[in-house]
Design a protein around this motif. Structure first.
Motif, PDB file in Angstrom:
ATOM      1  N   ILE A  34      88.993  21.376 -15.037  1.00  0.00           N
ATOM      2  CA  ILE A  34      90.047  22.250 -14.524  1.00  0.00           C
ATOM      3  C   ILE A  34      90.607  23.153 -15.617  1.00  0.00           C
ATOM      4  CG2 ILE A  34      92.390  22.264 -13.553  1.00  0.00           C
ATOM      5  CD1 ILE A  34      91.524  19.780 -11.948  1.00  0.00           C
ATOM      6  N   SER A  35      90.712  22.666 -16.817  1.00  0.00           N
ATOM      7  CA  SER A  35      91.273  23.472 -17.902  1.00  0.00           C
ATOM      8  C   SER A  35      90.381  24.663 -18.249  1.00  0.00           C
ATOM      9  CB  SER A  35      91.510  22.614 -19.142  1.00  0.00           C
ATOM     10  OG  SER A  35      90.283  22.237 -19.736  1.00  0.00           O
ATOM     11  N   GLN A  36      89.125  24.627 -17.848  1.00  0.00           N
ATOM     12  CA  GLN A  36      88.190  25.704 -18.151  1.00  0.00           C
ATOM     13  C   GLN A  36      88.040  26.716 -17.009  1.00  0.00           C
ATOM     14  OE1 GLN A  36      84.525  23.958 -19.541  1.00  0.00           O
ATOM     15  NE2 GLN A  36      85.625  22.562 -20.877  1.00  0.00           N
ATOM     16  N   ILE A  37      88.671  26.474 -15.871  1.00  0.00           N
ATOM     17  CA  ILE A  37      88.554  27.370 -14.721  1.00  0.00           C
ATOM     18  C   ILE A  37      89.531  28.533 -14.894  1.00  0.00           C
ATOM     19  CG2 ILE A  37      88.754  27.558 -12.220  1.00  0.00           C
ATOM     20  CD1 ILE A  37      88.301  24.539 -12.046  1.00  0.00           C
ATOM     21  N   ASN A  38      89.060  29.751 -14.617  1.00  0.00           N
ATOM     22  CA  ASN A  38      89.960  30.902 -14.731  1.00  0.00           C
ATOM     23  C   ASN A  38      91.009  30.875 -13.607  1.00  0.00           C
ATOM     24  OD1 ASN A  38      89.203  32.644 -12.425  1.00  0.00           O
ATOM     25  ND2 ASN A  38      87.251  32.865 -13.481  1.00  0.00           N
ATOM     26  N   GLU A  39      92.080  31.595 -13.794  1.00  0.00           N
ATOM     27  CA  GLU A  39      93.221  31.535 -12.871  1.00  0.00           C
ATOM     28  C   GLU A  39      92.868  31.999 -11.463  1.00  0.00           C
ATOM     29  OE1 GLU A  39      96.131  30.000 -13.401  1.00  0.00           O
ATOM     30  OE2 GLU A  39      95.222  29.426 -15.289  1.00  0.00           O
ATOM     31  N   ASN A  40      92.038  33.044 -11.331  1.00  0.00           N
ATOM     32  CA  ASN A  40      91.644  33.521  -9.998  1.00  0.00           C
ATOM     33  C   ASN A  40      90.850  32.453  -9.254  1.00  0.00           C
ATOM     34  OD1 ASN A  40      92.873  36.014 -10.308  1.00  0.00           O
ATOM     35  ND2 ASN A  40      91.019  36.982 -11.106  1.00  0.00           N
ATOM     36  N   ALA A  41      89.958  31.793  -9.967  1.00  0.00           N
ATOM     37  CA  ALA A  41      89.162  30.731  -9.351  1.00  0.00           C
ATOM     38  C   ALA A  41      90.053  29.562  -8.939  1.00  0.00           C
ATOM     39  CB  ALA A  41      88.063  30.270 -10.294  1.00  0.00           C
ATOM     40  N   ALA A  43      93.186  29.683  -8.113  1.00  0.00           N
ATOM     41  CA  ALA A  43      93.945  30.105  -6.935  1.00  0.00           C
ATOM     42  C   ALA A  43      93.088  30.036  -5.678  1.00  0.00           C
ATOM     43  CB  ALA A  43      94.494  31.515  -7.149  1.00  0.00           C
ATOM     44  N   SER A  44      91.837  30.475  -5.770  1.00  0.00           N
ATOM     45  CA  SER A  44      90.927  30.421  -4.619  1.00  0.00           C
ATOM     46  C   SER A  44      90.662  28.988  -4.178  1.00  0.00           C
ATOM     47  CB  SER A  44      89.598  31.098  -4.959  1.00  0.00           C
ATOM     48  OG  SER A  44      89.767  32.462  -5.173  1.00  0.00           O
ATOM     49  N   ILE A  45      90.439  28.129  -5.153  1.00  0.00           N
ATOM     50  CA  ILE A  45      90.169  26.719  -4.835  1.00  0.00           C
ATOM     51  C   ILE A  45      91.391  26.080  -4.188  1.00  0.00           C
ATOM     52  CG2 ILE A  45      89.671  24.447  -5.840  1.00  0.00           C
ATOM     53  CD1 ILE A  45      87.975  25.985  -7.963  1.00  0.00           C
ATOM     54  N   MET A  46      92.560  26.341  -4.750  1.00  0.00           N
ATOM     55  CA  MET A  46      93.790  25.763  -4.185  1.00  0.00           C
ATOM     56  C   MET A  46      94.039  26.285  -2.781  1.00  0.00           C
ATOM     57  SD  MET A  46      94.808  23.535  -6.268  1.00  0.00           S
ATOM     58  CE  MET A  46      96.349  23.165  -5.471  1.00  0.00           C
ATOM     59  N   TYR A  47      93.731  27.551  -2.539  1.00  0.00           N
ATOM     60  CA  TYR A  47      93.891  28.122  -1.194  1.00  0.00           C
ATOM     61  C   TYR A  47      92.948  27.427  -0.214  1.00  0.00           C
ATOM     62  CZ  TYR A  47      94.089  31.469   2.613  1.00  0.00           C
ATOM     63  OH  TYR A  47      94.240  32.054   3.858  1.00  0.00           O
ATOM     64  N   LYS A  48      91.707  27.191  -0.667  1.00  0.00           N
ATOM     65  CA  LYS A  48      90.711  26.543   0.192  1.00  0.00           C
ATOM     66  C   LYS A  48      91.051  25.077   0.456  1.00  0.00           C
ATOM     67  CE  LYS A  48      85.830  25.452   0.561  1.00  0.00           C
ATOM     68  NZ  LYS A  48      84.497  25.594  -0.004  1.00  0.00           N
ATOM     69  N   LEU A  49      91.424  24.344  -0.598  1.00  0.00           N
ATOM     70  CA  LEU A  49      91.638  22.898  -0.467  1.00  0.00           C
ATOM     71  C   LEU A  49      93.050  22.516  -0.046  1.00  0.00           C
ATOM     72  CD1 LEU A  49      89.719  21.613  -3.621  1.00  0.00           C
ATOM     73  CD2 LEU A  49      88.885  21.828  -1.275  1.00  0.00           C
ATOM     74  N   GLY A  50      93.997  23.390  -0.306  1.00  0.00           N
ATOM     75  CA  GLY A  50      95.388  23.087   0.031  1.00  0.00           C
ATOM     76  C   GLY A  50      96.155  22.572  -1.163  1.00  0.00           C
ATOM     77  N   PRO A  51      97.479  22.575  -1.049  1.00  0.00           N
ATOM     78  CA  PRO A  51      98.332  22.211  -2.190  1.00  0.00           C
ATOM     79  C   PRO A  51      98.282  20.735  -2.578  1.00  0.00           C
ATOM     80  CG  PRO A  51      99.645  22.541  -0.225  1.00  0.00           C
ATOM     81  CD  PRO A  51      98.237  22.958   0.123  1.00  0.00           C
ATOM     82  N   ASP A  52      97.766  19.896  -1.726  1.00  0.00           N
ATOM     83  CA  ASP A  52      97.712  18.458  -2.013  1.00  0.00           C
ATOM     84  C   ASP A  52      96.387  18.020  -2.637  1.00  0.00           C
ATOM     85  OD1 ASP A  52     100.275  18.156  -0.974  1.00  0.00           O
ATOM     86  OD2 ASP A  52      99.529  17.792   1.052  1.00  0.00           O
ATOM     87  N   ALA A  53      95.536  18.982  -3.013  1.00  0.00           N
ATOM     88  CA  ALA A  53      94.235  18.641  -3.575  1.00  0.00           C
ATOM     89  C   ALA A  53      94.399  17.912  -4.909  1.00  0.00           C
ATOM     90  CB  ALA A  53      93.415  19.906  -3.779  1.00  0.00           C
ATOM     91  N   ARG A  60      85.410  18.975  -8.342  1.00  0.00           N
ATOM     92  CA  ARG A  60      84.196  18.860  -7.527  1.00  0.00           C
ATOM     93  C   ARG A  60      83.898  20.183  -6.818  1.00  0.00           C
ATOM     94  NH1 ARG A  60      85.390  14.804  -3.863  1.00  0.00           N
ATOM     95  NH2 ARG A  60      84.977  13.317  -5.515  1.00  0.00           N
ATOM     96  N   GLU A  61      84.907  20.795  -6.226  1.00  0.00           N
ATOM     97  CA  GLU A  61      84.730  22.079  -5.534  1.00  0.00           C
ATOM     98  C   GLU A  61      84.245  23.144  -6.508  1.00  0.00           C
ATOM     99  OE1 GLU A  61      84.612  25.258  -2.927  1.00  0.00           O
ATOM    100  OE2 GLU A  61      84.644  23.112  -2.483  1.00  0.00           O
ATOM    101  N   TYR A  62      84.859  23.210  -7.674  1.00  0.00           N
ATOM    102  CA  TYR A  62      84.454  24.194  -8.673  1.00  0.00           C
ATOM    103  C   TYR A  62      83.004  23.980  -9.101  1.00  0.00           C
ATOM    104  CZ  TYR A  62      83.965  26.632 -13.081  1.00  0.00           C
ATOM    105  OH  TYR A  62      83.500  27.433 -14.086  1.00  0.00           O
ATOM    106  N   THR A  64      80.603  22.425  -7.593  1.00  0.00           N
ATOM    107  CA  THR A  64      79.681  22.627  -6.478  1.00  0.00           C
ATOM    108  C   THR A  64      79.394  24.113  -6.263  1.00  0.00           C
ATOM    109  OG1 THR A  64      80.464  20.608  -5.407  1.00  0.00           O
ATOM    110  CG2 THR A  64      79.323  22.201  -4.008  1.00  0.00           C
ATOM    111  N   ASN A  65      80.401  24.952  -6.471  1.00  0.00           N
ATOM    112  CA  ASN A  65      80.279  26.393  -6.220  1.00  0.00           C
ATOM    113  C   ASN A  65      80.587  27.203  -7.477  1.00  0.00           C
ATOM    114  OD1 ASN A  65      79.816  26.173  -3.261  1.00  0.00           O
ATOM    115  ND2 ASN A  65      81.821  25.207  -3.357  1.00  0.00           N
ATOM    116  N   LYS A  66      80.137  26.721  -8.615  1.00  0.00           N
ATOM    117  CA  LYS A  66      80.470  27.304  -9.910  1.00  0.00           C
ATOM    118  C   LYS A  66      80.115  28.782 -10.009  1.00  0.00           C
ATOM    119  CE  LYS A  66      79.966  26.186 -14.834  1.00  0.00           C
ATOM    120  NZ  LYS A  66      80.147  27.524 -15.296  1.00  0.00           N
ATOM    121  N   ASP A  67      78.934  29.165  -9.564  1.00  0.00           N
ATOM    122  CA  ASP A  67      78.524  30.571  -9.649  1.00  0.00           C
ATOM    123  C   ASP A  67      79.480  31.476  -8.867  1.00  0.00           C
ATOM    124  OD1 ASP A  67      76.379  29.945 -11.283  1.00  0.00           O
ATOM    125  OD2 ASP A  67      74.952  29.813  -9.611  1.00  0.00           O
ATOM    126  N   PHE A  68      79.879  31.032  -7.690  1.00  0.00           N
ATOM    127  CA  PHE A  68      80.799  31.815  -6.863  1.00  0.00           C
ATOM    128  C   PHE A  68      82.134  31.990  -7.563  1.00  0.00           C
ATOM    129  CE2 PHE A  68      84.318  31.734  -3.790  1.00  0.00           C
ATOM    130  CZ  PHE A  68      84.091  32.925  -3.140  1.00  0.00           C
TER     131      PHE A  68
END
Length: 72
Positions: A34-41, A43-53, A60-62, A64-68
């Protein structure tokens, strides 16, 4: 010689310690990812998974879909 109760207790204690170690390592790994994920990514992951992720779900989501997510 150890009797059956002592062997069972030792096996149970060993299993508990091993499980604790594995859980702790999983949390550390998820935090590192998680510390290596950029802020836009993030935000997208949190939007997809919800605030309780959980961190594990986010990592895992990142992964799985790292290229995206890296393209964002």
């Amino acid at each position: 010689m150890m009797n059956r109760i002592s062997k069972a207790a030792l096996a149970a204690i060993t299993a508990i310690i091993l499980i604790g170690f594995l859980i702790n390592n999983r949390k550390d790994y998820s935090s590192d990812v998680i510390s290596q994920i950029n802020e836009n990514a993030k935000a997208s992951i949190m939007y997809k998974l919800g605030p309780d992720a959980t961190d594990t779900e986010i990592a895992r989501e990142y992964l799985t879909n790292k290229d995206f997510y890296d393209a964002q």
